[in-house]
Scaffold this active site. Sequence first.
Site, PDB file in Angstrom:
ATOM      1  N   ARG A 179       0.191  34.205  17.717  1.00  0.00           N
ATOM      2  CA  ARG A 179       1.150  34.491  18.791  1.00  0.00           C
ATOM      3  C   ARG A 179       1.652  35.929  18.654  1.00  0.00           C
ATOM      4  NH1 ARG A 179       6.048  30.598  18.473  1.00  0.00           N
ATOM      5  NH2 ARG A 179       4.347  29.134  18.877  1.00  0.00           N
ATOM      6  N   HIS A 236       3.601  32.296  13.481  1.00  0.00           N
ATOM      7  CA  HIS A 236       2.404  32.411  14.317  1.00  0.00           C
ATOM      8  C   HIS A 236       1.920  33.860  14.411  1.00  0.00           C
ATOM      9  CE1 HIS A 236       1.962  28.355  16.102  1.00  0.00           C
ATOM     10  NE2 HIS A 236       3.281  28.269  15.967  1.00  0.00           N
ATOM     11  N   ASP A 239      -0.415  25.238  16.045  1.00  0.00           N
ATOM     12  CA  ASP A 239       0.229  24.073  16.670  1.00  0.00           C
ATOM     13  C   ASP A 239      -0.880  23.189  17.226  1.00  0.00           C
ATOM     14  OD1 ASP A 239       2.686  25.194  16.125  1.00  0.00           O
ATOM     15  OD2 ASP A 239       3.006  25.935  18.158  1.00  0.00           O
ATOM     16  N   GLU A 244       8.958  20.213  13.249  1.00  0.00           N
ATOM     17  CA  GLU A 244       7.966  20.105  14.324  1.00  0.00           C
ATOM     18  C   GLU A 244       6.685  19.447  13.800  1.00  0.00           C
ATOM     19  OE1 GLU A 244       9.414  24.198  16.656  1.00  0.00           O
ATOM     20  OE2 GLU A 244       7.509  24.162  15.562  1.00  0.00           O
ATOM     21  N   HIS A 257       3.283  21.619  13.881  1.00  0.00           N
ATOM     22  CA  HIS A 257       3.286  22.993  13.373  1.00  0.00           C
ATOM     23  C   HIS A 257       2.870  23.045  11.897  1.00  0.00           C
ATOM     24  CE1 HIS A 257       5.436  27.079  13.209  1.00  0.00           C
ATOM     25  NE2 HIS A 257       5.179  26.802  11.943  1.00  0.00           N
TER      26      HIS A 257
END
Length: 225
Positions: A94, A139, A146, A204, A207
């Site tokens: 990301r 990320h 994810d 999460e 993740h």
Amino acid sequence: MKSLTYLLLFLISINTGLTQEKNLPKDFVYIKEQIPDIKLDIRYAGSNNFIGKPVNSYQKPVGILSKPATEALEKVQNDLMSQGYCLKIFDAYRPQTAVNHFIEWARNPADTLTKAKFYPEVAKKDLFQLGYIASKSGHSRGSTIDLTIMDAKTGKELDMGSGYDFFGDISHHNTDKITKEQKANRSLLKRIMIKNGFRPYPEEWWHYTLRNEPYPETYFDFPVR
């Protein structure tokens, strides 16, 4: 003459960075090239996400990871395929620009378009404090993923008890708000990811980060394309 034309076009593509390899820094790869049978659902390249629109720097719905993380992920995929399952990727590398877009969105209290779907029980102003959004994301270091599990034949996702990027207690690993079946599905993912070198994030279920990530202190910002 035709051969000369093709050669010139090839040289131009190299010099202008149009070849796919030129999009990535050293030691980064496109997940699909390494793991062809993996499924991609890159949410931030579209509108099915907590912002409700494509996120900055997601120019194409492709998944990118560091080479070591991709090699470990391939082992996960092989383990699951032997059991009739397949991985589905929601997000991988990301860019920092995308993270900055999250920050900008979080600081705008008037924009609650996606609240009912993604954070119905959490105040938008608390998303930073609760750890759902951060100014720096793992990320961006290139080795965090994810993901979920799907049936390899039907393409149906296993029921994990909450959707991807749902901000709430039900997404935590230690939640008591899910059924035994949902807990077993999460445990399957967690067990195989840990076995192959990834560590989970408690808040999460989707993740995971490679334990021995190659760039633990570097936050990259090249676009996803």
